[in-house]
Write an enzyme that holds these catalytic residues in place. Structure first.
Site, PDB file in Angstrom:
ATOM      1  N   LYS A   1       8.140  -5.527  12.665  1.00  0.00           N
ATOM      2  CA  LYS A   1       7.626  -5.695  11.301  1.00  0.00           C
ATOM      3  C   LYS A   1       6.854  -7.001  11.261  1.00  0.00           C
ATOM      4  CE  LYS A   1       7.712  -3.708   7.218  1.00  0.00           C
ATOM      5  NZ  LYS A   1       7.743  -2.295   6.840  1.00  0.00           N
TER       6      LYS A   1
ATOM      7  N   ASP B   1       2.115  -1.918   4.765  1.00  0.00           N
ATOM      8  CA  ASP B   1       3.342  -1.964   3.949  1.00  0.00           C
ATOM      9  C   ASP B   1       2.864  -2.516   2.610  1.00  0.00           C
ATOM     10  OD1 ASP B   1       6.453  -1.731   4.052  1.00  0.00           O
ATOM     11  OD2 ASP B   1       6.156  -3.695   3.171  1.00  0.00           O
TER      12      ASP B   1
HETATM   13  P1  NDP Z   1       2.721  -1.211  -2.883  1.00  0.00           P
HETATM   14  O1  NDP Z   1       2.315  -2.636  -2.756  1.00  0.00           O
HETATM   15  O2  NDP Z   1       1.709  -0.155  -2.804  1.00  0.00           O
HETATM   16  O3  NDP Z   1       3.547  -0.978  -4.232  1.00  0.00           O
HETATM   17  C1  NDP Z   1       4.643  -1.765  -4.569  1.00  0.00           C
HETATM   18  C2  NDP Z   1       5.000  -1.464  -6.012  1.00  0.00           C
HETATM   19  O4  NDP Z   1       6.198  -2.166  -6.322  1.00  0.00           O
HETATM   20  C3  NDP Z   1       3.946  -1.934  -7.014  1.00  0.00           C
HETATM   21  O5  NDP Z   1       3.867  -1.041  -8.080  1.00  0.00           O
HETATM   22  C4  NDP Z   1       4.512  -3.280  -7.478  1.00  0.00           C
HETATM   23  O6  NDP Z   1       4.101  -3.664  -8.783  1.00  0.00           O
HETATM   24  C5  NDP Z   1       5.988  -2.982  -7.483  1.00  0.00           C
HETATM   25  N1  NDP Z   1       6.769  -4.192  -7.364  1.00  0.00           N
HETATM   26  C6  NDP Z   1       6.606  -5.211  -6.482  1.00  0.00           C
HETATM   27  N2  NDP Z   1       7.535  -6.162  -6.682  1.00  0.00           N
HETATM   28  C7  NDP Z   1       8.290  -5.733  -7.731  1.00  0.00           C
HETATM   29  C8  NDP Z   1       9.397  -6.260  -8.428  1.00  0.00           C
HETATM   30  N3  NDP Z   1       9.934  -7.439  -8.073  1.00  0.00           N
HETATM   31  N4  NDP Z   1       9.922  -5.541  -9.446  1.00  0.00           N
HETATM   32  C9  NDP Z   1       9.399  -4.344  -9.814  1.00  0.00           C
HETATM   33  N5  NDP Z   1       8.346  -3.794  -9.168  1.00  0.00           N
HETATM   34  C10 NDP Z   1       7.808  -4.479  -8.161  1.00  0.00           C
HETATM   35  O7  NDP Z   1       3.847  -1.030  -1.743  1.00  0.00           O
HETATM   36  P2  NDP Z   1       4.361   0.308  -1.080  1.00  0.00           P
HETATM   37  O8  NDP Z   1       4.400   1.372  -2.110  1.00  0.00           O
HETATM   38  O9  NDP Z   1       3.638   0.525   0.195  1.00  0.00           O
HETATM   39  O10 NDP Z   1       5.853  -0.104  -0.658  1.00  0.00           O
HETATM   40  C11 NDP Z   1       6.934  -0.034  -1.588  1.00  0.00           C
HETATM   41  C12 NDP Z   1       8.248  -0.125  -0.830  1.00  0.00           C
HETATM   42  O11 NDP Z   1       8.333   0.947   0.123  1.00  0.00           O
HETATM   43  C13 NDP Z   1       8.461  -1.396  -0.027  1.00  0.00           C
HETATM   44  O12 NDP Z   1       9.834  -1.720  -0.018  1.00  0.00           O
HETATM   45  C14 NDP Z   1       8.042  -0.988   1.384  1.00  0.00           C
HETATM   46  O13 NDP Z   1       8.608  -1.803   2.390  1.00  0.00           O
HETATM   47  C15 NDP Z   1       8.596   0.418   1.413  1.00  0.00           C
HETATM   48  N6  NDP Z   1       8.000   1.273   2.423  1.00  0.00           N
HETATM   49  C16 NDP Z   1       6.659   1.482   2.431  1.00  0.00           C
HETATM   50  C17 NDP Z   1       6.098   2.301   3.388  1.00  0.00           C
HETATM   51  C18 NDP Z   1       4.652   2.661   3.368  1.00  0.00           C
HETATM   52  O14 NDP Z   1       4.283   3.584   4.114  1.00  0.00           O
HETATM   53  N7  NDP Z   1       3.821   2.043   2.534  1.00  0.00           N
HETATM   54  C19 NDP Z   1       6.927   2.910   4.462  1.00  0.00           C
HETATM   55  C20 NDP Z   1       8.344   2.731   4.276  1.00  0.00           C
HETATM   56  C21 NDP Z   1       8.839   1.908   3.306  1.00  0.00           C
HETATM   57  P3  NDP Z   1       2.567  -4.044  -9.102  1.00  0.00           P
HETATM   58  O15 NDP Z   1       1.873  -2.718  -9.168  1.00  0.00           O
HETATM   59  O16 NDP Z   1       2.660  -4.726 -10.405  1.00  0.00           O
HETATM   60  O17 NDP Z   1       2.116  -4.901  -7.980  1.00  0.00           O
END
Ligand code: NDP
Length: 449
Positions: free
Chosen positions: A131, A171
Site C-alpha cells: 500500500k 485508492d
Molecule cells: P473516494 O476518495 O473516491 O471517496 C471517499 C468518500 O468518503 C468521499 O465521499 C469522502 O467525502 C468520504 N469521506 C472521506 N473521509 C470521510 C470522513 N471522515 N467521514 C465521512 N466521509 C468521509 O475513495 P474510495 O471510494 O476509492 O475509497 C473509499 C474506501 O474504500 C477507503 O477506505 C478505501 O481504502 C476503500 N477501498 C477502495 C478501493 C478502490 O478500489 N477505490 C478498493 C478497496 C477498498 P468527500 O466526497 O466529501 O471527499
C-alpha cells in the site's frame, strides 16, 4: 499437541510484544495485527509448522518513505511525504492502492498494507500485498498542480515498482486520472512502455473494463452471499451506503439494480436520509461538480441533511464505504436497535473493534473489508492479466469473473469460520484464518527470506 499449542500461543504473544515495542504509536496498525493474531490460534493448532511465519508476516518486507517536492500555481515550493509499504510478496508482486489524503501517515499505510496481504490471498489470485500514498489534500490542488504532484511522486516511486515487482493502483484521492499521470512519468523515468506496472488506468491506457466499478459492485455481490445464508436478499431491502466517492456510488448503483433502496448516504461534510431512495445519478452529478451531499439534499424534497452519522437511519443493510472508524459503538447500537440484518465493509476498517463487538452481540451479520471489498484488487489482478496477454476483456467477461471471485472469497471465509471457530457466520475470523493459511504456506515453502 497441547504442548505445541502452548508454545505457539507464547510465540503469538511474543510477536505482539515486538509489534508494540517497535512502533508504539502505530495504533491503526496495532488494531489489524491484533485482530489477525487473535484469529489464528486455532489454525496453529492444526498447523504448528506455520507458527514461525507469524513474526515475519507482521514486519513489512520493505518500507519506503520519501519527500515529494512540487511547485504550486503561485510558484511556491510545497513539500509532502510519500510512502510505499511493500508488505509481503510470497504470493506474487506487491499489489495495493495509493491513497492521497491529508490523514496519510506511515501508520495508515502499514494498517492498509497488512490488511491487503490477507485480502489479496483471499481472492485466490497470485498477488502479494502493499500500500502507499501521500499526505496531500487533493481537494486543494488544481489539475495542473495535481499532475505535477503525481509526476514528482512517480519520480521517486519509479525505482521501486514494476509489473513483476510492485503494481500500485488507486485508492482514496487517486483515480484513473492520477494513475495515468503517475504511469506517464514512470515510463519516462524507466524508459519503457510498461502499462502493466499500474492498474486502475484510464481505458485509453489499457485500464480494465469495470475496474472503477469493481470494489462497489464486489461489495454488493459479497453482501448478497451473506444475505443468502440468512435466506434473505437485497430485493426490497433498505440500505445505507456511507461515502459518495468511487466505492460508495458504484455500490449504490448495484444495490438499486438488485432491487434495494438506498435510504441514506454521506460524505466528509455530512449525511443525508432519504426514505424514498437516493437518486444516484443526481448525487453523482452534484459530487462531480464539487458539491456535497447537503447540496444534493437541498434539491430533493424527500431528503434531510444533517451533520451526524448516516448509520442512525433505519435500514436493513449498512455498507460503510467512506473511510476508517466510521462505525463506533454508538452507530453500532443504532444499527442493532433498528433491526439491521447485515453490515459489509466497502471501505477499509470502517467498523471499530468495539463496534464489531456490539454488532456481534446484537446478532448483526458482519462482512469484514478484507473479504467484502476485495473486488477492487481482484479486478486489478485481472487488469494485470490483460496487460500481460495484451488483451482487452469486455465488461460482461470481467463482471462474470468478479461475481465468481466474490462468491469464492465468501466461501473461503465462511468455510474457515466453520472449521476454526465452529461458526460459518464468523467471516471476520474466517477471513483472517483463510488468508493466513495461504500466505503461510507460500512463506514456508520459500524458506526464511
Ligand atoms: P473516494 O476518495 O473516491 O471517496 C471517499 C468518500 O468518503 C468521499 O465521499 C469522502 O467525502 C468520504 N469521506 C472521506 N473521509 C470521510 C470522513 N471522515 N467521514 C465521512 N466521509 C468521509 O475513495 P474510495 O471510494 O476509492 O475509497 C473509499 C474506501 O474504500 C477507503 O477506505 C478505501 O481504502 C476503500 N477501498 C477502495 C478501493 C478502490 O478500489 N477505490 C478498493 C478497496 C477498498 P468527500 O466526497 O466529501 O471527499
Amino acid at each position: 499437541m497441547a504442548r505445541a499449542q502452548d508454545d505457539d500461543l507464547g510465540r503469538l504473544r511474543e510477536v505482539w510484544r515486538d509489534v508494540l515495542r517497535r512502533d508504539p504509536d502505530q495504533e491503526l496498525f496495532h488494531g489489524v495485527v491484533r485482530a489477525v493474531l487473535e484469529s489464528i490460534g486455532p489454525v496453529l493448532v492444526e498447523h504448528p509448522e506455520y507458527a514461525e511465519v507469524v513474526g515475519r508476516l507482521c514486519e513489512p518486507e520493505r518500507v519506503i518513505a520519501f519527500r515529494v517536492p512540487w511547485v504550486d500555481d503561485a510558484g511556491t515550493v510545497q513539500v509532502n511525504r510519500g510512502f510505499r509499504v511493500e508488505f509481503n510478496s510470497a504470493l506474487g508482486p506487491y499489489k495495493g492502492g495509493l491513497r492521497f489524503a491529508p490523514s496519510v501517515t506511515l501508520d495508515v499505510v502499514k494498517f492498509l498494507g497488512f490488511e491487503q496481504v490477507f485480502k489479496n490471498a483471499l481472492t485466490g489470485q497470485d498477488i502479494g500485498g502493499g500500500k502507499g500514498g501521500a499526505d496531500v489534500d487533493p481537494k486543494q490542488l488544481s489539475p495542473g498542480e495535481m499532475m505535477r504532484f503525481c509526476q514528482s511522486f512517480a519520480t521517486e516511486l519509479a525505482g521501486h515498482v514494476g509489473s513483476s515487482t510492485d503494481v500500485p493502483a488507486g485508492d482514496m484521492g487517486v483515480g484513473p486520472r492520477e494513475i495515468g499521470w503517475i504511469l506517464g512519468q514512470y515510463q519516462r523515468v524507466v524508459g519503457l512502455h510498461e502499462p502493466g506496472a499500474f492498474t486502475g488506468k484510464p481505458a485509453a491506457l489499457g485500464g480494465s473494463a469495470l475496474r472503477p466499478e469493481a470494489t462497489g459492485y464486489g461489495t454488493v455481490y459479497f453482501t448478497q452471499r451473506m444475505l443468502a445464508e440468512q435466506d434473505r436478499d437485497l430485493d426490497g431491502a433498505r440500505v445505507v451506503v456511507s461515502g459518495s466517492g468511487n466505492v460508495a456510488l458504484f455500490a449504490m448503483d448495484k444495490v438499486i439494480a438488485s432491487g434495494g433502496t438506498v435510504v441514506g448516504c454521506s460524505d466528509s461534510r455530512g449525511a443525508v436520509a432519504e426514505p424514498d431512495g437516493v437518486d444516484v445519478d443526481a448525487l453523482r452529478e452534484v459530487k462531480d461538480q464539487g458539491g456535497s451531499v447537503a447540496d444534493y439534499a437541498e434539491k430533493r424534497s424527500g431528503a434531510t441533511a444533517g451533520d451526524g452519522s448516516p448509520f442512525t437511519v433505519d435500514c436493513d443493510v449498512a455498507l460503510p464505504c467512506a473511510t476508517q472508524n466510521e462505525i463506533g459503538p454508538d452507530e453500532a447500537r443504532a444499527l442493532v436497535a433498528n433491526g439491521c440484518w447485515a453490515v459489509a465493509e466497502g471501505a477499509n476498517g470502517p467498523v471499530t473493534p468495539e463496534a464489531l463487538a456490539v454488532l456481534r452481540k446484537g446478532g448483526v451479520a458482519f462482512g469484514p473489508g478484507k473479504a467484502a471489498n476485495a473486488g477492487g484488487v481482484a479486478v486489478s489482478a485481472l487488469e494485470m492479466q490483460q496487460a500481460a496477454g495484451r488483451e482487452r476483456w469486455s465488461a460482461e467477461v470481467v463482471d462474470e469473473q468478479l461475481a465468481a471471485i466474490m462468491t469464492d472469497v465468501h466461501a473461503r471465509a465462511r468455510d474457515a469460520g466453520e472449521r476454526y471457530c465452529g461458526d460459518p457466520s464468523d467471516l471476520e475470523n474466517g477471513a483472517n484464518a483463510a488468508g493466513f493459511l495461504r500466505v503461510a504456506e507460500a512463506m514456508t515453502s520459500l524458506g526464511v527470506v
